[in-house]
Structure formats: C-alpha cells, structure tokens
Design a protein around this motif. Structure first.
Motif, short mmCIF file in Angstrom:
data_model
loop_
_atom_site.label_atom_id
_atom_site.label_comp_id
_atom_site.label_asym_id
_atom_site.label_seq_id
_atom_site.Cartn_x
_atom_site.Cartn_y
_atom_site.Cartn_z
N LEU A 10 0.84 -1.19 0.00
CA LEU A 10 0.00 0.00 0.00
C LEU A 10 0.88 1.24 0.00
N PRO A 11 0.30 2.32 -0.41
CA PRO A 11 1.12 3.46 -0.82
C PRO A 11 1.50 4.41 0.30
N LEU A 12 1.08 4.18 1.50
CA LEU A 12 1.12 5.35 2.36
C LEU A 12 2.40 5.55 3.13
N ALA A 13 3.08 4.49 3.40
CA ALA A 13 4.34 4.66 4.11
C ALA A 13 5.29 5.61 3.39
N PRO A 14 5.36 5.55 2.08
CA PRO A 14 6.40 6.27 1.36
C PRO A 14 6.51 7.75 1.66
N VAL A 15 5.52 8.34 2.24
CA VAL A 15 5.59 9.78 2.32
C VAL A 15 5.73 10.27 3.75
N ARG A 16 6.05 9.37 4.62
CA ARG A 16 6.18 9.74 6.01
C ARG A 16 7.52 10.40 6.30
N LEU B 62 -0.38 6.11 -5.54
CA LEU B 62 0.01 4.72 -5.73
C LEU B 62 1.18 4.59 -6.70
N ALA B 65 4.49 5.48 -5.01
CA ALA B 65 4.98 4.41 -4.13
C ALA B 65 5.48 3.21 -4.94
N LEU B 236 3.95 -4.63 5.25
CA LEU B 236 4.27 -4.03 3.96
C LEU B 236 5.77 -4.00 3.78
N HIS B 242 11.85 5.04 4.31
CA HIS B 242 11.34 6.39 4.56
C HIS B 242 11.44 6.83 6.01
#
Lengths: 85, 248
Positions: A10-16, B62, B65, B236, B242
């Motif tokens: 899922l995409p959300l970790a990347p922007v933390r 999406l 990422a 995940l 990050h």
C-alpha cells in the motif's frame, strides 16, 4: 520472499517524515491545516478505515483527493510566502 | 512555475550507476515513463509532466509508491515526498549537484537496508468482549444502561466511552510492547508510530538488512499466527526506508 512480503503493498508509508528534503519548500509558519505530517497521517488513517471495511472505494478516493489537494494548497501558500516575503 | 522546459516530477534519488534506465507506470494519466536524470554520482528518478498534470488523486499516490518500490530492485533509493515537481531538467541537475554530498552519504547509509512496516488491528468482537470481561465497571455501566431511554443514560454513556477508551489504551500498550519486543531483535532499528485506527494495536516501521528480510518475514508470520484470534496483522515491504532517512 515469505508469504506476506510484497503481498499488500500500500502506498502510504512512502511519504512519512522525509525530513531531509523539507528545505525544498519554505517550511516556516506551518498552518495546522496544511501540516504535511498531519495530512500524511490522515491519509494513512483513511487507508486503514478502508481496510477495516468502514469506508468504500469511492469514499477513499474522494478523501485522498481532498487531502492531497490540501497538501498542494499548503505548499503553494508556503512557496508564495517564501517568494513575496 | 518558472523556468524553461517542462516540469519534472521527482520520485526519489539513486546512485547514477544503479538507476534503472527506464520504468513504466509513473504518475499521470496515462501513466508516464520514469527515467533517471543524473549529475555526477547521483540521479533523480523523474517523469516529465505538463504543469498541473499530476492531479491530487490516489492513482498518482500509488504510482509514486510503486515506482519507488520497483526502483529498489536496482539499488538503494532515497524517497522524495509525494507531489514535488522541479522546473526543467537543468533545475533537477542543480538540486542534485547542490545536494550531492548529502545524497551520497544517505545512499551509502542505506546500502542493503530496507524498511518493513508492520501494523495490527484488534478484531472488533474480540476486543469488546475482552474489555467487558476485564473491566467490571464497564460491565456494570452496560447493565445499568440497558433498557433505559438514552436521555436518562447520557452521563453513563459518556463514562462508558471513557472507560472503554482507557481499557483499550492499556491493552494496546501491553500488546504493542510485546510485539515490538519480539520483532525488534530481527531489525537494526525500529520507528514506532501511533496506531492509525481506534482498534489499532501498533504501527511501526523496522529497518531490516536485505539479507534478513526472510527472517523478519518469518518472525512477523509467527507473531501474527500466535495472535490470529485477537488481531489482524499487515506487513508491507520491502519499502524504501522512509522512516529512517535522515535519522543517522
């Protein structure tokens, strides 16, 4: 790779908390509404609510749009301030 | 937007020698092509976009990422925040050369390290049952409320809400701590964050050496299997680190 890994990307970790790049836009005078950490967290919460079956796909997409819109508005605001003092 | 040339949407940075020559599935509609723009040792992964073309929509989040995740197959990646566009290829090079030293250092520090993100939710029915069973006061208020009109039980219900929230918080601290403790020996570092949901047990990122991913995976599987009746786990990864970039 194990059973779990890569299964649910899922995409959300990347922007933390990518603190090191934060200087790219002027970061002073953060308004709470446009606080990026906060927006990213709200995005992650939204995704979680979707996974928990509390909101549907459409609601998730709409919510993401609103939050990313706020992210952009905040950046433009800060950029504008940085340029015009 | 000022400057010549198009806008360049930036996903993140890699060593120029390791950056993939081309990836598909970038931001935009239809999905753009991702390529490296290099200056010296470092490269930015970019997609050329029209001004304002990267709509604030989930598909673009999406794509961001997913590009980073696939780029990781080629070498360490420093992720950029979502939605950053730099004017002109020269503008990208200027940023790269200004930050070259810092970027190289951070890429070196991330060599062969990836992030795994673990979160867990209590199962709703189980959580409520446990809270009632473990807290006589909750059960008592519940009995007291039953069958009475809601206006008459207003303060009871407020009190009930408070007690339940406190009980869940106490359970979360105990269970979350236990899980962190079991997993942290399989990681180099851990970055715990607040749970993302009212039924959340934990939400934490782990920095894991690439050659120990399978071991970490197995540990999460074991931990989640032991608790499967009470919790749902989500793992995940591997992700770009990050949560650890900039910390050391």
């Amino acid at each position: 790779m194990g059973l779990f890994t890569g299964l649910l990307t899922l995409p959300l970790a990347p922007v933390r908390g990518v603190a090191w790049i934060a200087q790219m836009v002027a970061e002073q005078a953060e308004m709470e509404l446009y606080d990026e950490q906060r927006i990213m967290r709200e995005l992650a919460e939204l995704e979680m609510a979707h996974e928990a079956g509390e909101i549907g796909e459409d609601q998730l997409n709409d919510g993401v749009e609103v939050l990313l819109g706020r992210l952009e508005a905040g950046r433009q605001l800060r950029e504008g301030r940085a340029q015009h003092g | 937007m000022t400057g010549q040339g198009g806008g360049f949407y930036v996903y993140g940075f890699m060593r120029a020698s390791e950056a993939p020559p081309e990836l598909d599935g970038g931001v935009g509609d239809p999905p753009g092509v991702v390529r490296p723009v290099a200056d010296g040792e470092v490269a930015a992964l970019v997609t050329e976009v029209e001004p304002g073309a990267v709509a604030p929509r989930r598909n673009n989040l999406l794509a961001h990422a997913e590009v980073l995740r696939r780029a990781m197959d080629h070498g360490p990646v420093l992720p950029m925040r979502w939605g950053m566009v730099i004017a002109g290829e020269d503008g990208v090079r200027v940023q790269l050369s200004r930050r070259a030293q810092e970027l190289v250092q951070k890429l070196d520090a991330l060599q062969d390290r990836i992030e795994m993100s673990v979160s867990a939710l209590y199962r709703e029915d189980v959580l409520l049952r446990e809270v009632v069973a473990e807290n006589p006061a909750v059960a008592a208020i519940q009995r007291n409320i039953r069958g009475r009109p809601s206006a008459a039980t207003h303060f009871d219900r407020i009190r009930l809400g408070e007690l339940v929230a406190q009980a869940v918080q106490a359970k979360r601290e105990r269970d979350g701590h236990e899980i962190l403790h079991e997993l942290e020996s399989h990681a180099l570092a851990v970055a715990p964050d607040a749970p993302l949901h009212e039924r959340g047990v934990l939400n934490a990122a782990f920095l894991v050496p690439r050659d120990r991913v399978a071991e970490f995976d197995a540990a999460v599987e074991r931990v989640s299997r032991e608790r499967a009746a009470r919790m749902q786990f989500k793992l995940l990864g591997p992700l770009p680190p990050h949560s650890f970039v900039g910390t050391r």
